[in-house]
Design a protein around this motif. Structure first.
Motif, short mmCIF file in Angstrom:
data_model
loop_
_atom_site.label_atom_id
_atom_site.label_comp_id
_atom_site.label_asym_id
_atom_site.label_seq_id
_atom_site.Cartn_x
_atom_site.Cartn_y
_atom_site.Cartn_z
N PRO A 1 0.81 -1.22 0.00
CA PRO A 1 0.00 0.00 0.00
C PRO A 1 0.85 1.27 0.00
N VAL A 2 0.33 2.29 -0.68
CA VAL A 2 0.93 3.63 -0.71
C VAL A 2 -0.09 4.61 -0.15
N ARG A 3 0.32 5.38 0.84
CA ARG A 3 -0.60 6.29 1.53
C ARG A 3 0.02 7.69 1.57
N THR A 4 -0.80 8.70 1.40
CA THR A 4 -0.32 10.08 1.51
C THR A 4 -0.56 10.59 2.93
N ILE A 5 0.52 11.01 3.58
CA ILE A 5 0.41 11.73 4.86
C ILE A 5 1.13 13.06 4.67
N LEU A 6 0.35 14.10 4.55
CA LEU A 6 0.91 15.41 4.22
C LEU A 6 1.83 15.90 5.33
N ASN A 7 2.94 16.50 4.92
CA ASN A 7 3.81 17.17 5.88
C ASN A 7 3.04 18.25 6.61
N GLY A 8 3.47 18.54 7.83
CA GLY A 8 2.79 19.56 8.63
C GLY A 8 3.79 20.45 9.34
N VAL A 9 3.28 21.48 9.97
CA VAL A 9 4.11 22.44 10.70
C VAL A 9 3.46 22.72 12.05
N ASN A 10 4.29 22.95 13.05
CA ASN A 10 3.81 23.31 14.38
C ASN A 10 3.40 24.78 14.37
N THR A 11 2.12 25.03 14.18
CA THR A 11 1.65 26.41 14.00
C THR A 11 1.71 27.23 15.29
#
Length: 370
Positions: A160-170
């Motif tokens: 399986p290939v899954r997208t987990i978007l990068n994030g930032v500590n806002t």
């Protein structure tokens, strides 16, 4: 309840985007459920070690001077997994992925691999090894839809290939309008426009082109404009030669590597990227969270974050020279500049927070460690 023990494997713990995410996500993980270990290989690239250890991570360097030595460390990593009862391995970027897949084959410990770049942009040898070994893992994660699609198009994996978007500590990356320390240190007037970049000096970042855009803008504008570039890397000498050629020594400031980038983002009005390709750059998300207006090429995952004229301004990758006109439009329209600065932060708060990214990673850890 027994904690799930996660081992991160990454080539270095320097100041690249993938590396910087490790202490940021660790700070948000539920450490009552998870225990985190880290192995890296380049002892001279260790800027993230202290931050990880301060957040409770267990860090070890298995020294390797080149990629062949790195691969040769897999028996030692397998022994580490057995002695520390590791439940899941999480590898980042290709060479860590290659060694992690060997460990996975030897130990049968589940392995997650995060891909940060497009397959088309890798060296032919890297692409070949990636394709041949890719199914020797449990899950592939793309940091953007573009990256995930690139995996599917170039590798056609059975896993399986899954997208987990990068994030930032806002919460951490929040502008402090009263912090003028960087402007004062470099004698930048309070009312001057500062166009910034935080980047590793690699060819895909096209920093020489960035400098050309800046020079053309400065030559045609009546405003006082400064450039502020934070970072270092293999192309540093070549870039500094370009600064000399363009006569930009007095107007573009190079700060070198910085452990704390917050005061530098505080000094920037506009964050410009001229990249030829990207996965989903962490520095872009940080700049948006810090209320920098974004002017960028539409490379890779950038176009999944920035919506032209809504959250920033974009030009096609091959039309990078048009960045100058987009910059000029903001400098001459200060209300629009302010509007895009606020829109950038709103965009990452709603769609690209580190909290969401961390939650999605924990779900994957729970699912694949069972």
């Amino acid at each position: 309840m027994k904690k799930i023990r996660i081992l991160h494997i990454i080539k270095s713990l320097g100041r690249g985007g993938a590396e910087m995410l490790l202490p940021e996500t660790l700070a948000l993980h539920d450490q009552s459920k998870f225990e985190f270990h880290y192995i890296y290989f380049l002892p001279w690239k260790d800027q993230m070690v202290q931050a990880i250890e301060e957040q409770g991570g267990i860090v070890n360097c298995f020294e390797a001077k080149n990629n062949i030595q790195l691969i040769g460390q897999y028996p030692k990593i397998a022994d580490y997994c057995h002695s520390h009862q590791i439940d899941l391995i999480h590898c980042h970027l290709p060479w860590a992925g290659f060694v992690g897949r060997l460990v996975h084959r030897k130990t049968r410990i589940p392995m997650v691999y995060t891909e940060h770049n497009m397959q088309e942009r890798y060296h032919p040898v890297t692409k070949f090894l990636n394709k041949k070994s890719f199914n020797s893992q449990s899950l592939a994660v793309g940091v953007s839809e573009d990256v995930s699609q690139s995996i599917k198009n170039n590798i056609s994996p059975s896993i399986p290939v899954r997208t987990i978007l990068n994030g930032v500590n806002t919460q951490k990356f929040s502008r402090n309008k009263h912090d003028l320390s960087v402007r004062e240190h470099y004698n930048i007037p309070e009312n001057a426009i500062v166009i910034g970049l935080v980047s590793v000096f690699r060819f895909q970042k096209r920093i020489k082109e960035w400098l050309q855009v800046f020079r053309n803008l400065k030559n045609s504008s009546s405003e006082e404009i400064f450039g502020l570039i934070v970072g270092a890397g293999p192309l540093e000498e070549e870039i500094m030669q370009e600064v000399e050629r363009l006569n930009l020594r007095e107007s573009v400031i190079f700060t070198g590597l910085q452990e704390n980038t917050l005061p530098y983002f505080n000094a920037m009005d506009i964050f410009m990227m001229s990249s030829s390709f990207e996965g989903l750059p962490i520095a872009l998300l940080e700049a948006m969270s810090m209320e920098c207006a974004i002017v960028t090429t539409n490379a890779g995952g950038i176009k999944e974050v920035v919506r032209d004229e809504k959250d920033g301004l974009m030009v096609p990758v091959e039309e990078w020279e048009e960045l100058k006109e987009r910059l000029q439009s903001l400098i001459t329209d200060r209300p629009k500049l302010t509007e895009l600065q606020k829109a950038a932060r709103e965009r990452v708060i709603t769609e690209f927070s580190l909290q969401v990214m961390t939650k999605n990673l924990e779900q994957a850890y729970m699912e694949f460690s069972e």
